[in-house]
Write a protein that holds these residues in place. Structure first.
Motif, short mmCIF file in Angstrom:
data_model
loop_
_atom_site.label_atom_id
_atom_site.label_comp_id
_atom_site.label_asym_id
_atom_site.label_seq_id
_atom_site.Cartn_x
_atom_site.Cartn_y
_atom_site.Cartn_z
N VAL A 1 0.94 -1.31 -0.06
CA VAL A 1 0.03 -0.09 0.14
C VAL A 1 0.79 1.25 0.01
O VAL A 1 1.82 1.38 0.80
N VAL A 2 0.59 2.22 -0.94
CA VAL A 2 1.19 3.65 -0.77
C VAL A 2 0.01 4.46 -0.90
O VAL A 2 -0.49 4.55 -2.18
N ASP A 3 -0.35 5.19 0.09
CA ASP A 3 -1.45 5.86 0.32
C ASP A 3 -0.99 7.44 0.48
O ASP A 3 -0.58 7.74 1.54
N ILE A 4 -0.98 8.37 -0.55
CA ILE A 4 -0.46 9.61 -0.29
C ILE A 4 -1.53 10.50 -0.79
O ILE A 4 -1.90 10.77 -1.97
N ARG A 5 -2.15 11.17 0.08
CA ARG A 5 -3.34 12.00 -0.09
C ARG A 5 -3.70 12.98 1.25
O ARG A 5 -3.29 12.69 2.29
N PRO A 6 -4.30 13.89 0.93
CA PRO A 6 -4.94 14.72 2.29
C PRO A 6 -6.03 13.88 2.87
O PRO A 6 -6.59 13.06 2.20
N GLY A 7 -5.89 13.55 4.14
CA GLY A 7 -6.92 12.80 5.00
C GLY A 7 -6.65 11.39 4.96
O GLY A 7 -7.35 10.62 5.51
N ALA A 8 -5.39 10.97 4.54
CA ALA A 8 -5.10 9.65 4.44
C ALA A 8 -5.04 9.04 5.84
O ALA A 8 -5.69 7.81 6.12
N LEU A 9 -4.78 9.74 7.04
CA LEU A 9 -4.61 9.07 8.08
C LEU A 9 -5.87 8.76 8.42
O LEU A 9 -6.00 7.57 9.71
N ASP A 10 -6.98 9.36 8.47
CA ASP A 10 -8.42 9.21 9.03
C ASP A 10 -8.78 7.63 8.32
O ASP A 10 -9.66 6.91 8.92
#
Length: 353
Positions: free
Chosen positions: A13-22
């Motif tokens: 998984v590579v998840d890079i975006r605003p709000g990803a932590l939520d």
């Protein structure tokens, strides 16, 4: 039968975006990294602890471990604490020191590591290396790549600007590192991994050529992706060669000679890269690199991080001793003190003081 393909070590998984932590819990569950939610989360006492309070309700099965610093002892202690529980994965939530401790601890107990950086200070967030302080100074320890990397750009935007700028210096220094690798190939016959080289070079070029700054979401996206790709490039090559050349030798020399005065890793690597490019005769590239670093508020002269010219000359002269066996423009030229001083004067004239 020829080998027609190869497996590339990289995160699931590579998840890079605003709000990803939520969405961290659901991402890990969807990818079957942790369907039970049994996670050991390593956090710092600063930014990581603040985020922990925010996301703890979404991770009810997680156990939280505060890590005091970035030493080998801290990492070993964390591994011992984690070993007592039954977890699916380890999450490193915080800056580079916390993630490196979590990498080492996860490897020690045989669990996958999820990297959740709170800044973009350097390319270690997705690399197969954990850099930890030890009794001898600082050591690099081989570890598996993170199984997942989650970068919330909203969180990154709240990080101190200096930490984000440092990541720019580290990413841009890839260009010099690849030039050193190619030099070694021509002179010593060292083999180049073309895929690793291409990924690291293009990651550096993407940051170097981007017109935006750290206040722009699209620039932060490019920077984060560049640092992740650099880490994967190191995994592909099996060492740090795609992202560590004469620029990093200069950085290590700063750290070893002046441990209490050294600047950040990325600041020193960016400065080292601009100077090393000038050393190799790539004067136009050096000037352009210095212009870009300055635009982002990064140092290009030793005085800008509190060092005299004589101290910098000493750093450059000592730098080859920091990585025995690595061939770069510094080993190739084998410059004496007076030669480094003369070239430095020319470098300052070229980039402007």
């Amino acid at each position: 039968m020829p080998v027609l393909t190869r497996l590339i070590p990289s995160p699931v998984v590579v998840d890079i975006r605003p709000g990803a932590l939520d969405d961290l819990a659901s991402v890990l569950a969807d990818q079957r990294i942790s369907q039970s939610g049994r996670l050991a989360v390593a956090v710092s006492g600063g930014s990581g602890a603040q985020l922990a309070r925010r996301i703890a309700p979404s991770l009810p099965g997680a156990s939280w471990y505060e890590v005091g610093g970035g030493t080998l002892d801290d990492a070993i202690r964390l591994a011992g604490d984690i070993k007592a529980g039954r977890y699916d994965a380890v999450v490193g939530l915080g800056g580079g020191k916390i993630i490196d401790c979590a990498k080492f601890a996860a490897a020690r107990v045989g669990l996958p590591l999820v990297a959740v950086p709170t800044n973009l200070a350097h390319d270690g967030l997705c690399s197969p290396v954990a850099t930890l302080d030890n009794d001898a100074g600082r050591g690099s320890y081989g570890v598996p790549n993170p199984i997942a990397v989650v970068i919330d750009l909203d969180v990154i935007r709240q990080a101190p600007a200096r930490f984000v700028r440092a990541g720019i210096g580290d990413a841009v220094s890839n260009i010099n590192s690849i030039a050193d690798w190619e030099l070694s190939n021509r002179v010593t016959g060292e083999k180049i991994d073309g895929l690793a080289s291409a990924m690291a070079r293009q990651a550096g070029e993407a940051v170097l050529r981007h017109p935006g700054g750290i206040g722009d979401s699209d620039f932060l996206q490019v920077l984060a992706e560049a640092l992740v790709l650099t880490g994967i490039a190191m995994s592909i090559s099996g060492d740090s060669r795609p992202a560590s050349g004469s620029c990093h030798e200069i950085n290590h020399a700063f750290d070893l000679l002046f441990p209490k005065r050294a600047a950040s890793h990325g600041e020193q690597c960016g400065l080292g890269a601009a100077f090393a490019m000038y050393l190799r005769g790539a004067h136009e590239e050096s000037v352009y690199m210095a212009e870009v670093l300055r635009r982002h508020g990064l140092p290009v002269l030793p005085e800008e991080i509190g060092f005299t010219v004589d101290e910098f000359v000493r750093v450059v002269e000592f730098a080859p001793e920091t990585r025995p066996g690595r061939y770069t423009i510094l080993e190739h030229l084998d410059l004496k003190t007076h030669q480094i001083k003369d070239i430095y004067v020319d470098y300052v004239k070229a980039i402007g003081s």
